[in-house]
Design a protein around this motif. Sequence first.
Motif, mmCIF file in Angstrom:
data_model
loop_
_atom_site.group_PDB
_atom_site.id
_atom_site.type_symbol
_atom_site.label_atom_id
_atom_site.label_comp_id
_atom_site.label_asym_id
_atom_site.label_seq_id
_atom_site.Cartn_x
_atom_site.Cartn_y
_atom_site.Cartn_z
ATOM 1 N N LEU A 1 0.849 -1.187 0.000
ATOM 2 C CA LEU A 1 0.000 0.000 0.000
ATOM 3 C C LEU A 1 0.888 1.241 0.000
ATOM 4 N N THR A 2 0.263 2.340 -0.391
ATOM 5 C CA THR A 2 0.978 3.620 -0.479
ATOM 6 C C THR A 2 0.235 4.650 0.355
ATOM 7 N N THR B 1 0.172 -5.089 13.031
ATOM 8 C CA THR B 1 0.393 -4.745 11.620
ATOM 9 C C THR B 1 1.796 -4.194 11.482
ATOM 10 N N LEU B 2 2.645 -4.931 10.797
ATOM 11 C CA LEU B 2 4.011 -4.496 10.539
ATOM 12 C C LEU B 2 4.057 -3.808 9.185
ATOM 13 N N LEU B 3 4.623 -2.631 9.165
ATOM 14 C CA LEU B 3 4.705 -1.829 7.946
ATOM 15 C C LEU B 3 6.177 -1.615 7.597
ATOM 16 N N LEU B 4 6.596 -2.179 6.485
ATOM 17 C CA LEU B 4 7.990 -2.064 6.051
ATOM 18 C C LEU B 4 8.073 -1.072 4.907
ATOM 19 N N ARG C 1 5.113 -2.322 2.738
ATOM 20 C CA ARG C 1 4.689 -3.705 2.671
ATOM 21 C C ARG C 1 4.006 -3.998 4.004
ATOM 22 N N SER C 2 2.725 -4.246 3.943
ATOM 23 C CA SER C 2 1.919 -4.422 5.150
ATOM 24 C C SER C 2 1.725 -5.906 5.445
ATOM 25 N N TYR C 3 1.966 -6.257 6.736
ATOM 26 C CA TYR C 3 1.794 -7.653 7.151
ATOM 27 C C TYR C 3 1.025 -7.674 8.466
ATOM 28 N N THR C 4 -0.186 -8.184 8.436
ATOM 29 C CA THR C 4 -1.064 -8.204 9.607
ATOM 30 C C THR C 4 -1.184 -9.623 10.133
#
Length: 454
Positions: A115-116, A140-143, A123-126
């Motif tokens: 997502l932007t 939610t990890l946001l890279l 890069r979103s990882y929930t």
Amino acid sequence: MFKRISLGSRLALLFAACTAVVSLTAGVLFNRASETHFMELDQQLLDSKLPTLRDALMGVSSADQLNEHKQALQGELAHSPDLALQVRGADGALWFDSLAPSMKQTRMREGLHTLTENGISYRSYTAALRPEQADSPQLTLLLDITHHQHFLERMQHLIWLTVGLSALATALLGAWAARSGLRPLREMSEIAASVSASSLTTRLPQTEMPAELADLGQAFNAMLARLDDAFQRLSAFSADIAHELRTPLSNLLTHTQVTLTRPRDLEEYREALLGNLEELQWMAQMVNDMLFLAKAEHGLLSPNRERLRLGDEVDALLEFFLPLADETQVRLIRDGEATLEGDRHMLRRAVSNLLDNALRFTPAEGEVSVRLETTAQQVRISIENKGQTIPAEALPRLFDRFYRADPARHEGSSEHAGLGLAITQSIIKAHGGTIRCESREGVTRFLIELPISS
């Protein structure tokens, strides 16, 4: 109207199009592979961070409890500057957000997503904080993957540049290759342009041509050979016509001039006109024969098909030639029977020409025999006589117009002007048959083969 695109230009454009398609396909595949590779790396990184963060948030079940672990959590996030964290309760309420400013999304989807936000790509990882608990808080990890995106964008620009440059280079090289490869065609065109009535002996060098053009070169050379042969025949035919008509015209002119040199009585004028009439009849017959051959060459002969008993037809012809044969004590023999469908007058004329030819060249007390034979598919007519052997080099030309095996001989009638055998061959061909001549050891035989019509 636009000029048609040359073959070389077409090949160059096709080369360029093929190169562009291949380069673009390879570039797209490489770009997709790079994106997949980065996603796998990001997945591995986020998976490695998730256990540490779960340990740091052990026992947290509310926003107040999370505040007690905030300092440890921020210390853990400090080790990964590109990593941000959001913690939400089971009801979706935001408990913690390390981003500044925060994301607008109120709830993240589980799994890995891209997502932007605010011009930055993540890069979103929930995942659940405690997977074994149904109403577990969500992590939610946001890279930050902006540098990845910049790399992919540069690579896409490079792909487009490579496609354009490779297509241009291939077009130029393809034009050069096509021009070099089509050089034999240009040479063929130059040779074809140089062909004229005086240079029909020119031939393409087949040994120097590529394999793909060898058949075309062979066909072109064969065409030139046919044209050369036809032109030579036409030239010879024109010369023969002039030669054949010059003698009777000269006779007519001389005879008429002599007759008019002084007054004569009625009987002398009558004799002069009769002499001129013979020459005119001979010329008229020659012209008719030439018209007959012209129709045959253009496929205008249409035989009338009727059932014929060839034995009866040959007997009638032998009876007609019997007085001439008796003068030289030549025997006429007919053997065999045959039946077929054909044109009575044409076939009689063809056989009559052969019989007349055989009688003229058969010595006294000789023999002319006609044999009829029927096979499963054809009828054979053989006319044989003994006499002088025809030279082997003369046999292929016997059926040419105005051809005589003995050029010095001139019989003085249209039948003996060298048209009889040519007319015979035209008649046989019009019936779908063939005719050939064999001559050896003093025996000459003309063999006609005609298909049996159904």
